[in-house]
Design a protein around this motif. Structure first.
Motif, mmCIF file in Angstrom:
data_model
loop_
_atom_site.group_PDB
_atom_site.id
_atom_site.type_symbol
_atom_site.label_atom_id
_atom_site.label_comp_id
_atom_site.label_asym_id
_atom_site.label_seq_id
_atom_site.Cartn_x
_atom_site.Cartn_y
_atom_site.Cartn_z
ATOM 1 N N VAL A 46 14.878 45.704 33.994
ATOM 2 C CA VAL A 46 15.833 46.369 33.213
ATOM 3 C C VAL A 46 15.575 47.606 32.809
ATOM 4 C CG1 VAL A 46 17.962 46.267 31.655
ATOM 5 C CG2 VAL A 46 17.301 44.147 32.985
ATOM 6 N N ALA A 47 14.532 47.460 31.866
ATOM 7 C CA ALA A 47 14.167 48.831 31.214
ATOM 8 C C ALA A 47 12.755 48.625 30.369
ATOM 9 C CB ALA A 47 15.163 49.201 30.010
ATOM 10 N N ALA A 48 12.041 49.622 30.157
ATOM 11 C CA ALA A 48 10.710 49.678 29.570
ATOM 12 C C ALA A 48 10.434 50.610 28.624
ATOM 13 C CB ALA A 48 9.718 49.422 30.557
ATOM 14 N N ILE A 49 9.758 50.504 27.760
ATOM 15 C CA ILE A 49 9.250 51.555 26.794
ATOM 16 C C ILE A 49 7.672 51.421 26.612
ATOM 17 C CG2 ILE A 49 9.527 50.271 24.741
ATOM 18 C CD1 ILE A 49 10.809 52.726 23.574
ATOM 19 N N ASN A 50 7.148 52.631 26.389
ATOM 20 C CA ASN A 50 5.830 52.730 26.310
ATOM 21 C C ASN A 50 5.320 52.332 24.718
ATOM 22 O OD1 ASN A 50 6.352 55.210 25.194
ATOM 23 N ND2 ASN A 50 4.374 56.004 25.901
ATOM 24 N N GLU A 54 7.591 57.036 23.324
ATOM 25 C CA GLU A 54 8.053 58.408 23.972
ATOM 26 C C GLU A 54 8.381 58.490 25.250
ATOM 27 O OE1 GLU A 54 4.481 60.918 21.020
ATOM 28 O OE2 GLU A 54 4.061 60.429 23.155
ATOM 29 N N ARG A 55 7.936 57.324 26.001
ATOM 30 C CA ARG A 55 8.496 57.440 27.441
ATOM 31 C C ARG A 55 9.282 56.048 27.721
ATOM 32 N NH1 ARG A 55 3.069 59.104 28.049
ATOM 33 N NH2 ARG A 55 2.329 56.845 28.721
ATOM 34 N N THR A 56 10.292 56.092 28.408
ATOM 35 C CA THR A 56 11.073 55.007 28.590
ATOM 36 C C THR A 56 11.286 55.134 30.269
ATOM 37 O OG1 THR A 56 13.126 56.380 28.309
ATOM 38 C CG2 THR A 56 12.430 55.055 26.343
ATOM 39 N N TYR A 57 11.655 53.903 30.669
ATOM 40 C CA TYR A 57 12.099 53.709 32.027
ATOM 41 C C TYR A 57 13.333 52.594 32.272
ATOM 42 C CZ TYR A 57 6.825 54.965 31.668
ATOM 43 O OH TYR A 57 5.880 55.647 31.449
ATOM 44 N N VAL A 99 -0.999 46.672 30.983
ATOM 45 C CA VAL A 99 -1.681 47.589 31.505
ATOM 46 C C VAL A 99 -1.190 49.100 31.342
ATOM 47 C CG1 VAL A 99 -2.911 46.035 33.268
ATOM 48 C CG2 VAL A 99 -0.514 47.276 33.689
ATOM 49 N N SER A 100 -0.029 49.303 30.737
ATOM 50 C CA SER A 100 0.676 50.631 30.504
ATOM 51 C C SER A 100 0.682 51.214 31.937
ATOM 52 C CB SER A 100 -0.536 51.412 29.707
ATOM 53 O OG SER A 100 -0.710 50.721 28.418
ATOM 54 N N ARG A 101 1.289 50.469 32.805
ATOM 55 C CA ARG A 101 1.582 51.300 33.940
ATOM 56 C C ARG A 101 2.397 50.108 34.934
ATOM 57 N NH1 ARG A 101 -3.662 50.308 34.776
ATOM 58 N NH2 ARG A 101 -4.407 48.813 36.607
ATOM 59 N N GLY A 102 3.158 50.449 36.118
ATOM 60 C CA GLY A 102 3.745 49.385 36.702
ATOM 61 C C GLY A 102 4.945 48.933 36.026
ATOM 62 N N TRP A 103 5.698 49.696 35.486
ATOM 63 C CA TRP A 103 6.703 49.274 34.405
ATOM 64 C C TRP A 103 7.810 48.580 34.936
ATOM 65 C CZ3 TRP A 103 5.238 50.158 29.745
ATOM 66 C CH2 TRP A 103 4.440 51.171 29.373
#
Length: 122
Positions: A46-50, A54-57, A99-103
């Motif tokens: 659905v959604a992700a945030i770092n 500062e970064r959202t997906y 891992v802070s990627r592959g959101w």
């Protein structure tokens, strides 16, 4: 584990605000994602945030209606859901991105907790 809360029954067009928290362990160093699983369907992103916020997906279905945010001082990640549709009916889960990627990849998330159920009536 992360714990999702804030679900409920709402009419189409209404709003809900989901929260993701944890007791004890801080997850301010992790990105956090929201996923949902509708009846009879696979769990989807659905959604992700770092970690810093500062970064959202967002998934395509979430863009423009859902907003993810976080308050690391309160150890909370929120999902504001507006203009809800019956298709949004699902159990919503939050989890930590390890891992802070592959959101949008469930495989990189851990610390899944029990979800919170959202039902949108037409």
């Amino acid at each position: 584990q992360l714990q999702a809360s804030g679900g409920g029954l709402v009419e189409a067009g209404g709003s809900l605000r989901l929260s993701c928290t944890t007791s004890g362990r801080t997850f301010s160093n992790y990105g956090v994602g929201w996923f949902r699983q509708a009846p009879g369907k696979e769990r989807e992103f659905v959604a992700a945030i770092n970690w810093s916020g500062e970064r959202t997906y967002y998934s395509d279905s979430a863009k423009g209606r859902l907003t993810i945010s976080r308050d690391n001082a309160k150890n909370t990640v929120s999902l504001q859901m507006n203009t809800l549709k019956p298709d949004d009916t699902a159990v919503y889960y939050c989890a930590a991105n390890l891992v802070s990627r592959g959101w949008n990849d469930q495989g990189v998330y851990g610390y899944w907790g029990q979800g919170t159920e959202v039902t949108v009536s037409s």
